[in-house]
Design a protein around this motif. Sequence first.
Motif, mmCIF file in Angstrom:
data_model
loop_
_atom_site.group_PDB
_atom_site.id
_atom_site.type_symbol
_atom_site.label_atom_id
_atom_site.label_comp_id
_atom_site.label_asym_id
_atom_site.label_seq_id
_atom_site.Cartn_x
_atom_site.Cartn_y
_atom_site.Cartn_z
ATOM 1 N N MET A 169 0.794 -1.307 -0.224
ATOM 2 C CA MET A 169 0.142 0.160 0.030
ATOM 3 C C MET A 169 0.531 1.360 -0.461
ATOM 4 N N ARG A 170 2.351 1.076 -0.062
ATOM 5 C CA ARG A 170 2.957 2.217 0.219
ATOM 6 C C ARG A 170 2.797 3.291 -1.114
ATOM 7 N N GLU A 171 1.494 2.921 -2.013
ATOM 8 C CA GLU A 171 1.680 4.006 -2.872
ATOM 9 C C GLU A 171 0.493 4.809 -3.255
ATOM 10 N N ALA A 172 -0.436 4.318 -2.224
ATOM 11 C CA ALA A 172 -1.486 5.186 -1.571
ATOM 12 C C ALA A 172 -1.316 6.284 -1.268
ATOM 13 N N SER A 173 -2.591 7.045 -2.128
ATOM 14 C CA SER A 173 -2.430 9.039 -1.701
ATOM 15 C C SER A 173 -2.372 9.224 0.097
ATOM 16 N N LYS A 174 -2.185 10.386 0.026
ATOM 17 C CA LYS A 174 -1.656 10.493 1.364
ATOM 18 C C LYS A 174 -3.490 10.672 1.920
ATOM 19 N N LYS A 175 -4.312 11.354 1.017
ATOM 20 C CA LYS A 175 -5.730 11.455 1.540
ATOM 21 C C LYS A 175 -6.244 10.013 1.643
ATOM 22 N N ASP A 176 -6.276 9.094 1.103
ATOM 23 C CA ASP A 176 -6.507 7.246 1.312
ATOM 24 C C ASP A 176 -5.645 6.375 2.659
ATOM 25 N N ARG A 177 -4.572 7.009 2.608
ATOM 26 C CA ARG A 177 -3.893 6.741 3.927
ATOM 27 C C ARG A 177 -4.607 6.597 4.963
ATOM 28 N N ASP A 178 -4.728 8.379 5.074
ATOM 29 C CA ASP A 178 -5.277 8.947 6.099
ATOM 30 C C ASP A 178 -6.659 8.613 6.174
ATOM 31 N N ALA A 179 -7.558 7.973 5.262
ATOM 32 C CA ALA A 179 -8.624 7.421 5.746
ATOM 33 C C ALA A 179 -8.972 6.342 6.283
ATOM 34 N N ASP A 180 -7.766 5.273 5.245
ATOM 35 C CA ASP A 180 -7.868 3.823 5.965
ATOM 36 C C ASP A 180 -7.556 4.151 7.480
ATOM 37 N N LEU A 181 -6.300 5.076 7.415
ATOM 38 C CA LEU A 181 -5.913 4.877 9.232
ATOM 39 C C LEU A 181 -6.854 4.793 10.259
ATOM 40 N N ASN A 182 -7.564 6.172 10.178
ATOM 41 C CA ASN A 182 -9.156 6.414 10.974
ATOM 42 C C ASN A 182 -9.626 5.886 10.474
ATOM 43 N N ARG A 183 -10.669 4.234 9.869
ATOM 44 C CA ARG A 183 -10.874 3.649 9.372
ATOM 45 C C ARG A 183 -10.845 2.902 10.827
ATOM 46 N N LEU A 184 -9.346 2.420 10.153
ATOM 47 C CA LEU A 184 -8.588 0.683 11.221
ATOM 48 C C LEU A 184 -9.072 1.685 12.841
ATOM 49 N N LEU A 185 -8.699 3.252 12.982
ATOM 50 C CA LEU A 185 -8.640 3.508 13.982
ATOM 51 C C LEU A 185 -9.484 4.121 14.352
ATOM 52 N N ASP A 186 -10.945 3.888 13.898
ATOM 53 C CA ASP A 186 -12.399 3.612 14.459
ATOM 54 C C ASP A 186 -13.045 2.028 14.949
ATOM 55 N N ARG A 187 -12.180 1.514 14.092
ATOM 56 C CA ARG A 187 -12.468 0.345 14.905
ATOM 57 C C ARG A 187 -12.098 0.011 15.958
ATOM 58 N N ILE A 188 -10.934 -0.426 15.767
ATOM 59 C CA ILE A 188 -9.834 -0.537 17.726
ATOM 60 C C ILE A 188 -10.687 0.190 18.604
#
Length: 194
Positions: A169-188
């Motif tokens: 996933m290293r080529e993901a945009s910052k916007k997509d990465r940040d959204a994915d991280l927020n979703r992960l942290l929401d699940r936690i």
Amino acid sequence: MTGYHHGNLREALVLAAVELGREKGPDGVVIREVARRTGVSHNAAYRHFADRDELLREVARVGHEELARTMVDRKRRVRVKDPVDRARRRLREVGKGYVDYALAEPGLFAVAFSSVDIADLTVAYQQLTDALDECLEVGFLPPGKRDGAELSCWAGVHGFAMLYSTGPMREASKKDRDADLNRLLDRIDDSLKA
């Protein structure tokens, strides 16, 4: 690094090794290259480090200290009065700090986890433990979910960090990465609440 002149050679060797770790990851931390960059013979370097593993452990220690500082800096940004909201946000920021460091310093992050001494992990791990304890104290995290919560949280953010720093996933945009991280942290967050 311009080379060693006077002072603490061990410290100069560690600084050169940290820079190599930043640039090339664990495989780049080689005593001969560290000595060359410091401007001393490799024999001089071996007077301070028994072998490459000992030097690598020093670089890993530096990486863990920097990781912990990034986590603390993120946690300190939380300025919320409500104790439950503050605890939840601080836990979230600890996770974000972990990922921030992995993305900003992929080489040194890799070194930090290539030669792990549990004592070195304590500083960064303590940030997570403290944040979870705070969630427990304010009643967000029920006592029955506290045991083992560090592992679940750590595995989540570490896996995310690896996927997005050096993985597929290293080529993901910052916007997509940040959204994915927020979703992960929401699940936690969802998994921890009462």
